[in-house]
Design an enzyme around this catalytic site. Structure first.
Site, PDB file in Angstrom:
ATOM      1  N   HIS A 394      35.202  25.754  50.503  1.00 16.66           N
ATOM      2  CA  HIS A 394      34.372  24.838  49.717  1.00 16.66           C
ATOM      3  C   HIS A 394      34.989  23.432  49.704  1.00 16.66           C
ATOM      4  O   HIS A 394      34.334  22.445  50.048  1.00 16.66           O
ATOM      5  CB  HIS A 394      34.244  25.385  48.292  1.00 16.66           C
ATOM      6  CG  HIS A 394      33.474  24.519  47.363  1.00 16.66           C
ATOM      7  ND1 HIS A 394      32.177  24.780  46.989  1.00 16.66           N
ATOM      8  CD2 HIS A 394      33.802  23.364  46.726  1.00 16.66           C
ATOM      9  CE1 HIS A 394      31.754  23.839  46.166  1.00 16.66           C
ATOM     10  NE2 HIS A 394      32.727  22.968  45.990  1.00 16.66           N
ATOM     11  N   GLU A 395      36.263  23.361  49.327  1.00 13.60           N
ATOM     12  CA  GLU A 395      36.909  22.045  49.257  1.00 13.60           C
ATOM     13  C   GLU A 395      37.045  21.433  50.643  1.00 13.60           C
ATOM     14  O   GLU A 395      36.949  20.214  50.803  1.00 13.60           O
ATOM     15  CB  GLU A 395      38.277  22.154  48.563  1.00 13.60           C
ATOM     16  CG  GLU A 395      38.223  22.682  47.120  1.00 13.60           C
ATOM     17  CD  GLU A 395      37.228  21.960  46.222  1.00 13.60           C
ATOM     18  OE1 GLU A 395      36.912  20.783  46.503  1.00 13.60           O
ATOM     19  OE2 GLU A 395      36.741  22.566  45.244  1.00 13.60           O
ATOM     20  N   HIS A 398      33.942  19.554  51.349  1.00 10.08           N
ATOM     21  CA  HIS A 398      33.972  18.198  50.777  1.00 10.08           C
ATOM     22  C   HIS A 398      34.816  17.277  51.669  1.00 10.08           C
ATOM     23  O   HIS A 398      34.452  16.125  51.913  1.00 10.08           O
ATOM     24  CB  HIS A 398      34.604  18.210  49.384  1.00 10.08           C
ATOM     25  CG  HIS A 398      33.715  18.748  48.299  1.00 10.08           C
ATOM     26  ND1 HIS A 398      32.447  18.258  48.074  1.00 10.08           N
ATOM     27  CD2 HIS A 398      33.923  19.710  47.367  1.00 10.08           C
ATOM     28  CE1 HIS A 398      31.917  18.910  47.039  1.00 10.08           C
ATOM     29  NE2 HIS A 398      32.786  19.796  46.606  1.00 10.08           N
ATOM     30  N   HIS A 401      32.952  16.213  54.665  1.00 10.40           N
ATOM     31  CA  HIS A 401      31.934  15.225  54.286  1.00 10.40           C
ATOM     32  C   HIS A 401      32.569  13.830  54.279  1.00 10.40           C
ATOM     33  O   HIS A 401      31.948  12.850  54.694  1.00 10.40           O
ATOM     34  CB  HIS A 401      31.406  15.587  52.891  1.00 10.40           C
ATOM     35  CG  HIS A 401      30.093  14.965  52.528  1.00 10.40           C
ATOM     36  ND1 HIS A 401      29.574  15.038  51.262  1.00 10.40           N
ATOM     37  CD2 HIS A 401      29.192  14.244  53.239  1.00 10.40           C
ATOM     38  CE1 HIS A 401      28.409  14.411  51.225  1.00 10.40           C
ATOM     39  NE2 HIS A 401      28.162  13.917  52.404  1.00 10.40           N
TER      40      HIS A 401
HETATM   41 ZN   LIG Z   1      32.530  21.161  45.058  1.00 13.04          ZN
END
Ligand SMILES: [Zn+2]
Length: 620
Positions: A394-395, A398, A401
């Protein structure tokens, strides 16, 4: 700011208490400045006649909106009041977080009698002994309120009254009537937020916040949450009854309470799926999981990650990787800082040290991923639970991104997107972590090197739908609580404890489940930027379920789909309206159906107990 969260010291905390409100207040002063606004407004009014490209136009629109929302269009008394409210809000948020941190750190469950450790796995006992030693209590065992210590205790400790003690201490953070009590801070925060929203012409703070989000209105959010709430709660009730049966069968004469949920659900999980979380962890040593995440980015986009030991770090736990594109060009730097320590606030997040931009020549991104995984202990590496594996991906999403951002203006770089869109790139990456083909490549036993067996993978598949009524219910209860606070048009002299109790009763939340965050420890909402935005995780789940469907249709590593995902979403930052970007990637608007289907949330739910998988990883 990043160090303040990830590697704080008493000096930094003190400095933060003084400087952070001033920094926030300075930022706020910028967007209430009428002279600056008078320069921005004419450009905004002429934006269609200036030959601007799409990104430039969006930057102009965003600045204009930011000024209006910052109060620059207000005059006289309204303006002064708005500004002073913002200053107070900034101070209240800092105070809220400091109270929460001190309430989390000052608590210690100290055990001197080895009998009271019954049920706990060896590694948990060893970690507790190490914690006790570190606190000067050699020869005893210590448990803290931080997740890697608290959750294993709640999951395995046979001693029910100690489970109750630890659970209640966790829930009570910020609500102890001491000098770190957060109730008055909440009352004041809710009141000031509502007042400022109304000064800008919005009915409530939620109306004000949501106009800038993909969701647009509190009604849209409320509809989605309630659509999920009812089936989630139904499943949670079924799960509670199943836990009661387990307790009865064990001969434990008790009625399931909130502090029993982890303990009996672990027993049920072992009965049904025979998953021993601590045996499973052996397949997920942190370095292998991280390499697995890098491998996924390599197969999707050709990215490569090489360690850079020559770059200085702020703590020995931190590692630096240079990220290169398929062509071998430098893309940016990724810092990983994964282990729990007292100087770090709880949770997991990604932050930029430098955003990508190209305004004054190319500026490459520097992104950090921070988590709170168990520290390596002697010869044993940091071993992750499957939840933590998902958090790492998940991180990492990010981070990607931020790293793949390809814009001109830093104000729209990387993760500078609306709250309910920012979790899409991170959550969509979680999907790869759960794929068999991916797990078989990186999940290897840390001692034997043997790859995870297909038997384990079957169990993981089945277990993915286990206890999801609980997970969805505790998340949705917190998200609904957040929305209820911020749709109050006249909060008046609010009593947070009574308000929380009434809200949860009205929603029909069962006593055996507490919201994932109760008011006084809801840092996302009262200490961070998620006020009337905690729903964003489930909103993003709609996007990620629908978005990942594209790969289900074309192939897990289909190059055309991956390229589109990069070019329309990951590389665009905030330079494009999120709904437009999403349509360009997917060819249409996201449908709730994919989520309902994936999480087993169709109104007719069978008795296998399928329900949504909702998680609340933090981001910044
Ligand atoms: Zn998040």
């Amino acid at each position: 700011m990043n160090l303040y969260s990830a590697n704080s010291t008493p000096e930094l905390q003190k400095l933060g208490g003084t400087l952070l409100p001033r920094l926030m207040s300075n930022q706020a002063a910028l967007f209430v400045d009428s002279r600056l606004f008078s320069r921005v407004k004419p450009i905004y009014l002429q934006r269609d006649m200036l030959g601007l490209n799409d990104e430039q136009k969006r930057v102009v629109e965003r600045y204009y909106t930011q000024f209006v929302r910052g109060g620059a269009a207000l005059e006289g008394e309204d303006r002064a009041r708005f500004k002073s409210n913002l200053d107070q809000l900034a101070q209240l948020a800092v105070q809220f977080n400091q109270n929460l941190l001190s309430e989390t750190n000052r608590y210690l469950l100290l055990i001197a009698d080895a009998e009271e450790l019954a049920g706990l796995p060896e590694d948990v006992v060893a970690a507790a002994a190490a914690t006790a030693t570190a606190r000067g209590k050699d020869g005893q065992w210590a448990f803290t309120l931080q997740t890697p210590s608290r959750v294993p205790f709640l999951t395995y400790a046979r001693n029910r009254s100690l489970r109750e003690t630890l659970f209640k201490a966790y829930i009570a953070r910020g609500n102890n009537g001491n000098n770190a009590d957060n109730n008055a801070i909440i009352r004041e925060t809710v009141r000031l937020r509502a007042e400022n929203a109304q000064l800008l012409g919005h009915a409530t703070f939620a109306h004000f916040t949501l106009t800038e989000n993909m969701a647009k209105t509190p009604d849209n959010v409320g509809d989605l949450l309630m659509k999920l709430w009812i089936p989630a709660l139904d499943n949670a009730k079924r799960e509670r009854d199943a836990l009661q049966q387990v307790a009865d069968a064990e001969g434990d004469t008790l009625q399931i309470a909130a502090w029993d949920w982890w303990y009996y659900s672990e027993k049920l999980r072992q009965q049904r799926y025979a998953i021993d979380e601590s045996a499973l962890k052996a397949y997920f040593p942190m370095p292998a999981v991280r390499a697995g995440a890098f491998d996924v980015a390599n197969r999707l986009w050709g990215l490569s990650f090489s360690p850079r030991k020559d770059i200085p770090v702020y703590h020995p736990d931190v590692e630096v990787f240079e990220v290169r594109t398929a062509d071998g060009n430098h893309l940016g730097l990724l810092y990983t800082d994964y282990y729990v320590r007292d100087s770090k606030r709880p949770g997991a997040w990604a932050s930029p040290y430098r955003l990508q931009s190209a305004l004054d020549g190319p500026s490459t991104p520097i992104i950090v991923n921070v988590c709170n995984f168990a520290r390596p202990n002697g010869e044993t590496p940091s071993l992750l639970s499957f939840d933590e594996v998902t958090t790492l991906f998940h991180e990492f999403g990010h981070a990607l991104h931020g790293l793949m951002s390809n814009v001109t203006y830093p104000s729209v770089g990387g993760t500078q997107v609306p709250r309910d869109f920012v979790e899409f790139p991170s959550q969509v990456m979680e999907n790869w972590a759960a794929q068999r083909e991916v797990l078989q490549r990186f999940a290897r036993h840390y001692q034997t090197g043997e790859a995870i067996s297909s038997e384990w993978l079957d169990k993981l598949d089945a277990a993915a739908r286990f206890n999801q009524g609980f997970a969805a219910t505790e998340y949705l209860a917190a998200a609904l609580l957040d929305m209820r606070y911020h749709t109050l048009s006249e909060p008046g002299d609010l009593d947070p404890q009574a308000f929380e109790k009434n809200t949860l009763r009205e929603l029909g939340l069962i006593d055996e489940i507490a919201p994932r965050y109760t008011s006084t420890n809801f840092g996302h909402v009262f200490g961070g930027g998620y006020a009337s935005g905690y729903y964003a995780y489930i909103w993003a789940e709609v996007l990620d379920a629908d978005g990942f469907d594209a790969f289900r249709q074309t192939g897990l590593f289909d190059q055309a789909t991956a390229t589109k995902l990069r070019d329309e979403i990951f590389s665009r930052g905030g330079s494009v309206d999120p709904m437009t970007a999403y349509r360009r990637f997917r060819g249409g608007e996201p449908s709730v159906d994919a989520l309902l289907e994936k999480r087993g949330l169709k109104p007719m739910i069978d008795d296998s107990g399928e329900a949504p998988d909702v998680r609340g990883n933090e981001t910044q």
